[in-house]
Design a protein around this motif. Structure first.
Motif, short mmCIF file in Angstrom:
data_model
loop_
_atom_site.label_atom_id
_atom_site.label_comp_id
_atom_site.label_asym_id
_atom_site.label_seq_id
_atom_site.Cartn_x
_atom_site.Cartn_y
_atom_site.Cartn_z
N PRO A 36 -10.11 4.45 -4.31
CA PRO A 36 -9.29 4.91 -5.43
C PRO A 36 -10.20 5.34 -6.58
O PRO A 36 -11.40 5.15 -6.55
N ASN B 152 -2.60 8.04 2.96
CA ASN B 152 -3.65 7.02 2.86
C ASN B 152 -3.15 5.66 3.29
O ASN B 152 -3.86 4.90 3.97
N ALA B 153 -1.91 5.32 2.90
CA ALA B 153 -1.33 4.05 3.32
C ALA B 153 -1.17 3.99 4.83
O ALA B 153 -1.41 2.95 5.46
N MET C 118 -6.64 -2.81 -4.37
CA MET C 118 -5.96 -2.02 -3.34
C MET C 118 -6.78 -1.94 -2.07
O MET C 118 -6.25 -2.00 -0.96
N ALA D 36 0.83 -1.21 0.00
CA ALA D 36 0.00 0.00 0.00
C ALA D 36 0.86 1.26 0.00
O ALA D 36 0.57 2.23 -0.71
N SER E 120 -10.89 11.34 1.54
CA SER E 120 -9.81 10.91 2.45
C SER E 120 -9.86 11.69 3.76
O SER E 120 -9.67 11.13 4.84
N LEU F 81 -0.02 3.74 -2.96
CA LEU F 81 -1.02 4.75 -2.57
C LEU F 81 -0.33 6.02 -2.12
O LEU F 81 0.88 6.05 -1.92
N LYS F 82 -1.12 7.08 -1.94
CA LYS F 82 -0.59 8.26 -1.26
C LYS F 82 -0.11 7.83 0.11
O LYS F 82 -0.74 7.00 0.77
#
Length: 297
Positions: A148, A103-104, A156, A95, A270, A99-100
């Motif tokens: 996403p 976010n991870a 994801m 992740a 988010s 991912l950003k």
């Protein structure tokens, strides 16, 4: 006398908050190292180095305590914790790579919302409607973050949610282990068993690594384990219910690094998800603290 006792408690609480903030900072920097390493290094190798490098931190403990450091009657529990935690680690690191960063980190720190359910299933601990409500709020928050562009329920999302659930199982096992095992021993066995397991997939993908790649891999391993040690010492000074939410400052740090290094900006969903998760964690912490206080009466 009561004033002195209260002052000591406040001092311990402040020290615990400082240690936990340091832990969160180190963990966020670890995420930066993993992101840079993952640009050219496969996920299996990143996981292996994170565990293998951690073993060297425990050399002073081993030299001081000798064979006594390895003695345990809970080897099967250490093994279970390592297997579950290692599987979650593969998901988290994947992740972080895709991912950003903020976010991870949300996936990494959202696992507490699953803990009441797992504790009820495996430890037969009582679960209340308030805990279920907190878990539901947190789960909705995680889904908001996991969204996403290609849709909500995709690979994801499944990897992130699965890793959070497995990490919660590992945390519940750790809670059971702390009744007889020291934090240092718990972290050591995780690194040791994790290294033995993760060397297998890494072996088939082995190649010579550049000095830059090795520096990121070693740094990630050191940062992760020092972060765990800071966290363990923080929980020695203050109850988890009081200081646990401080952990989530790591998401802020990760967002800062993501903006500075990759120009990442969180979207509205988010931010909403992060707010819901934070509310859920605060609610869970409040419930657990009330339960702890009532058990002392």
């Amino acid at each position: 006398v009561s004033f002195i006792i209260a002052s000591d408690k406040i001092l311990h609480l402040l020290k615990a908050v400082l240690l936990l903030t340091c832990s969160a900072f180190l963990f966020s920097v670890m995420g930066v190292c993993i992101r840079y390493a993952s640009a050219t290094v496969d996920n299996a190798t990143v996981v292996f180095f994170r565990n293998f490098v951690g073993l060297f931190i425990f050399l002073p403990f081993i030299f001081n305590k000798g064979i006594d450091f390895f003695k345990t009657e809970k080897l099967w529990m250490h093994t279970w914790r390592a297997v579950v935690g290692l599987t979650a680690m593969y998901g988290f690191f994947y992740a972080i790579a895709h991912l950003k960063l903020s976010n991870a980190m949300v996936f990494t720190y959202s696992s507490p919302i699953f803990i009441p359910l797992i504790a009820w299933l495996f430890l037969k601990e009582k679960i209340t409607l308030s805990m279920l409500a907190a878990a539901l709020i947190g789960f909705i928050g995680v889904l908001c973050v996991a969204k996403p562009d290609s849709g909500l329920f995709n690979l994801m999302s499944a990897i992130g949610l699965g890793a959070s659930f497995l990490a919660a199982m590992a945390f519940v096992t750790v809670r059971a282990l702390t009744k007889t095992e020291s934090p240092g021993k718990i972290v050591f066995y995780f690194c040791f068993i994790g290294t033995l397991i993760s060397v297998i997939p890494m072996f088939w993908l082995w190649r010579p690594y550049t000095l830059k790649e090795l520096s990121f891999l070693v740094a990630a391993g050191l940062l992760a384990n020092f972060s765990q040690l800071f966290m363990s010492n923080a929980y020695k000074l203050a109850p988890a219910g009081q200081i646990g939410p401080v952990n989530y400052v790591a998401i802020f740090f990760a967002g800062m690094w993501g903006f500075l290094f990759w120009h990442e900006v969180p979207d509205l969903y988010s931010l909403i998800g992060l707010g819901l998760i934070f509310c859920a964690i605060l609610l869970c912490s409040s419930i657990l603290q009330k339960r702890l206080n009532s058990s002392k009466v």
